[in-house]
Design a protein around this motif. Sequence first.
Motif, mmCIF file in Angstrom:
data_model
loop_
_atom_site.group_PDB
_atom_site.id
_atom_site.type_symbol
_atom_site.label_atom_id
_atom_site.label_comp_id
_atom_site.label_asym_id
_atom_site.label_seq_id
_atom_site.Cartn_x
_atom_site.Cartn_y
_atom_site.Cartn_z
ATOM 1 N N ALA A 113 0.838 -1.202 0.000
ATOM 2 C CA ALA A 113 0.000 0.000 0.000
ATOM 3 C C ALA A 113 0.872 1.251 0.000
ATOM 4 C CB ALA A 113 -0.935 -0.005 1.207
ATOM 5 N N ASP A 114 1.967 1.210 0.750
ATOM 6 C CA ASP A 114 2.877 2.349 0.814
ATOM 7 C C ASP A 114 3.543 2.610 -0.532
ATOM 8 O OD1 ASP A 114 4.227 4.400 2.376
ATOM 9 O OD2 ASP A 114 6.023 3.151 2.237
ATOM 10 N N LEU A 115 3.733 1.559 -1.312
ATOM 11 C CA LEU A 115 4.384 1.666 -2.622
ATOM 12 C C LEU A 115 3.378 1.637 -3.775
ATOM 13 C CD1 LEU A 115 7.306 -0.909 -2.145
ATOM 14 C CD2 LEU A 115 7.445 1.580 -2.009
ATOM 15 N N ALA A 116 2.127 1.865 -3.504
ATOM 16 C CA ALA A 116 1.090 1.613 -4.500
ATOM 17 C C ALA A 116 0.921 2.693 -5.554
ATOM 18 C CB ALA A 116 -0.255 1.381 -3.804
ATOM 19 N N ASN A 117 1.287 3.930 -5.273
ATOM 20 C CA ASN A 117 0.915 4.979 -6.223
ATOM 21 C C ASN A 117 1.440 4.764 -7.643
ATOM 22 O OD1 ASN A 117 3.409 6.099 -4.807
ATOM 23 N ND2 ASN A 117 3.194 7.529 -6.507
ATOM 24 N N PRO A 118 2.637 4.181 -7.869
ATOM 25 C CA PRO A 118 3.028 3.943 -9.259
ATOM 26 C C PRO A 118 2.176 2.881 -9.963
ATOM 27 C CG PRO A 118 4.971 4.025 -7.853
ATOM 28 C CD PRO A 118 3.761 3.950 -6.949
ATOM 29 N N ALA A 119 1.391 2.129 -9.207
ATOM 30 C CA ALA A 119 0.540 1.094 -9.788
ATOM 31 C C ALA A 119 -0.919 1.535 -9.910
ATOM 32 C CB ALA A 119 0.631 -0.186 -8.946
ATOM 33 N N PHE A 120 -1.195 2.800 -9.565
ATOM 34 C CA PHE A 120 -2.546 3.348 -9.718
ATOM 35 C C PHE A 120 -2.795 3.706 -11.182
ATOM 36 C CE2 PHE A 120 -2.555 5.400 -5.195
ATOM 37 C CZ PHE A 120 -2.878 4.192 -4.631
ATOM 38 N N CYS A 121 -4.039 4.017 -11.512
ATOM 39 C CA CYS A 121 -4.339 4.519 -12.847
ATOM 40 C C CYS A 121 -3.471 5.759 -13.083
ATOM 41 C CB CYS A 121 -5.819 4.842 -12.996
ATOM 42 S SG CYS A 121 -6.376 6.262 -12.018
ATOM 43 N N TRP A 122 -3.213 6.083 -14.340
ATOM 44 C CA TRP A 122 -2.264 7.138 -14.685
ATOM 45 C C TRP A 122 -2.563 8.460 -13.969
ATOM 46 C CZ3 TRP A 122 2.300 8.452 -15.662
ATOM 47 C CH2 TRP A 122 2.610 9.724 -16.130
ATOM 48 N N GLU A 123 -3.810 8.876 -13.926
ATOM 49 C CA GLU A 123 -4.150 10.169 -13.324
ATOM 50 C C GLU A 123 -3.743 10.207 -11.855
ATOM 51 O OE1 GLU A 123 -6.330 8.319 -15.157
ATOM 52 O OE2 GLU A 123 -6.150 9.552 -16.961
ATOM 53 N N LEU A 124 -4.057 9.149 -11.106
ATOM 54 C CA LEU A 124 -3.686 9.100 -9.684
ATOM 55 C C LEU A 124 -2.177 8.943 -9.514
ATOM 56 C CD1 LEU A 124 -6.499 6.874 -8.140
ATOM 57 C CD2 LEU A 124 -6.128 9.324 -7.798
ATOM 58 N N CYS A 125 -1.577 8.130 -10.341
ATOM 59 C CA CYS A 125 -0.126 7.925 -10.288
ATOM 60 C C CYS A 125 0.595 9.261 -10.446
ATOM 61 C CB CYS A 125 0.295 6.954 -11.386
ATOM 62 S SG CYS A 125 2.072 6.816 -11.645
ATOM 63 N N GLN A 126 0.215 10.014 -11.453
ATOM 64 C CA GLN A 126 0.850 11.295 -11.734
ATOM 65 C C GLN A 126 0.603 12.293 -10.601
ATOM 66 O OE1 GLN A 126 -0.689 13.387 -15.191
ATOM 67 N NE2 GLN A 126 1.375 14.020 -15.737
ATOM 68 N N ASP A 127 -0.614 12.349 -10.108
ATOM 69 C CA ASP A 127 -0.950 13.266 -9.018
ATOM 70 C C ASP A 127 -0.134 12.958 -7.761
ATOM 71 O OD1 ASP A 127 -2.518 15.354 -7.723
ATOM 72 O OD2 ASP A 127 -3.568 13.724 -6.690
ATOM 73 N N TRP A 128 -0.085 11.678 -7.389
ATOM 74 C CA TRP A 128 0.667 11.295 -6.188
ATOM 75 C C TRP A 128 2.166 11.469 -6.371
ATOM 76 C CZ3 TRP A 128 -0.698 11.170 -1.403
ATOM 77 C CH2 TRP A 128 -2.037 10.996 -1.094
ATOM 78 N N ALA A 129 2.671 11.228 -7.569
ATOM 79 C CA ALA A 129 4.104 11.431 -7.830
ATOM 80 C C ALA A 129 4.469 12.894 -7.603
ATOM 81 C CB ALA A 129 4.442 11.015 -9.257
ATOM 82 N N ARG A 130 3.642 13.796 -8.074
ATOM 83 C CA ARG A 130 3.908 15.229 -7.881
ATOM 84 C C ARG A 130 3.829 15.608 -6.398
ATOM 85 N NH1 ARG A 130 4.434 17.675 -12.515
ATOM 86 N NH2 ARG A 130 3.563 16.768 -14.390
ATOM 87 N N ARG A 131 2.835 15.087 -5.715
ATOM 88 C CA ARG A 131 2.694 15.390 -4.280
ATOM 89 C C ARG A 131 3.900 14.902 -3.478
ATOM 90 N NH1 ARG A 131 -3.289 15.249 -2.276
ATOM 91 N NH2 ARG A 131 -4.413 15.606 -4.203
ATOM 92 N N ILE A 132 4.316 13.671 -3.740
ATOM 93 C CA ILE A 132 5.436 13.091 -2.999
ATOM 94 C C ILE A 132 6.732 13.823 -3.335
ATOM 95 C CG2 ILE A 132 6.850 11.002 -2.759
ATOM 96 C CD1 ILE A 132 4.130 9.449 -3.183
ATOM 97 N N THR A 133 6.922 14.143 -4.613
ATOM 98 C CA THR A 133 8.132 14.861 -5.016
ATOM 99 C C THR A 133 8.172 16.244 -4.376
ATOM 100 O OG1 THR A 133 8.176 13.614 -7.077
ATOM 101 C CG2 THR A 133 9.494 15.625 -7.005
ATOM 102 N N LEU A 134 7.032 16.911 -4.298
ATOM 103 C CA LEU A 134 6.979 18.217 -3.627
ATOM 104 C C LEU A 134 7.272 18.063 -2.134
ATOM 105 C CD1 LEU A 134 6.504 21.245 -3.777
ATOM 106 C CD2 LEU A 134 4.042 20.796 -3.485
ATOM 107 N N GLU A 135 6.739 17.026 -1.509
ATOM 108 C CA GLU A 135 7.025 16.770 -0.097
ATOM 109 C C GLU A 135 8.533 16.556 0.106
ATOM 110 O OE1 GLU A 135 6.266 13.260 3.177
ATOM 111 O OE2 GLU A 135 4.721 13.580 1.660
ATOM 112 N N PHE A 136 9.149 15.762 -0.748
ATOM 113 C CA PHE A 136 10.600 15.533 -0.661
ATOM 114 C C PHE A 136 11.363 16.842 -0.869
ATOM 115 C CE2 PHE A 136 10.472 10.801 -2.147
ATOM 116 C CZ PHE A 136 10.049 10.418 -0.900
#
Length: 168
Positions: free
Chosen positions: A65-88
């Motif tokens: 579950a913690d590693l799930a965002n790259p396996a989500f549908c593209w829209e969610l994957c992209q949204d979460w990638a941006r959020r996590i990258t901004l957090e980092f």
Amino acid sequence: AKGMETAAFSQLRKSVVGVILATDMQAHSRFASGLRELLDKRDGEPEEPTTAHRELLQECVVKAADLANPAFCWELCQDWARRITLEFHNQANREKARGLPFMDFMEHHPDNTVALCKLQIGFSSFVVAPYWKLLAELFPKLKSRPEQLDSNVEEWKRIKAAAEEAGA
């Protein structure tokens, strides 16, 4: 915990702490190895699941579950990638401001398209995909997740190539 027996509470607390610690990337290879061992045992004689097996599976599911965002549908994957990258990025800036060491990959802003794509391609390909493929092998109904992940990696590659071509 009110009304719970001490032993039951103790076991619950141990389980909760274990699954939270499962999200630590330092433990990643231990969980991948644990999944591989479960798969190898599954091919042999079936054995009765032990408490250790159940605990491992609980931890592996939370890890997934913690590693799930790259396996989500593209829209969610992209949204979460941006959020996590901004957090980092924000964390790296706070660490720099305090004179603390920070990890280079955390410095990139999500508006840096090429850097964002490289991060996602690497993390998805070398960390997330192997783990999710093991899970899908153990639980075949999860097969669509690694397939979606592979599709997302191809999309990150396409976006990266277009950004590089445009000089972004």
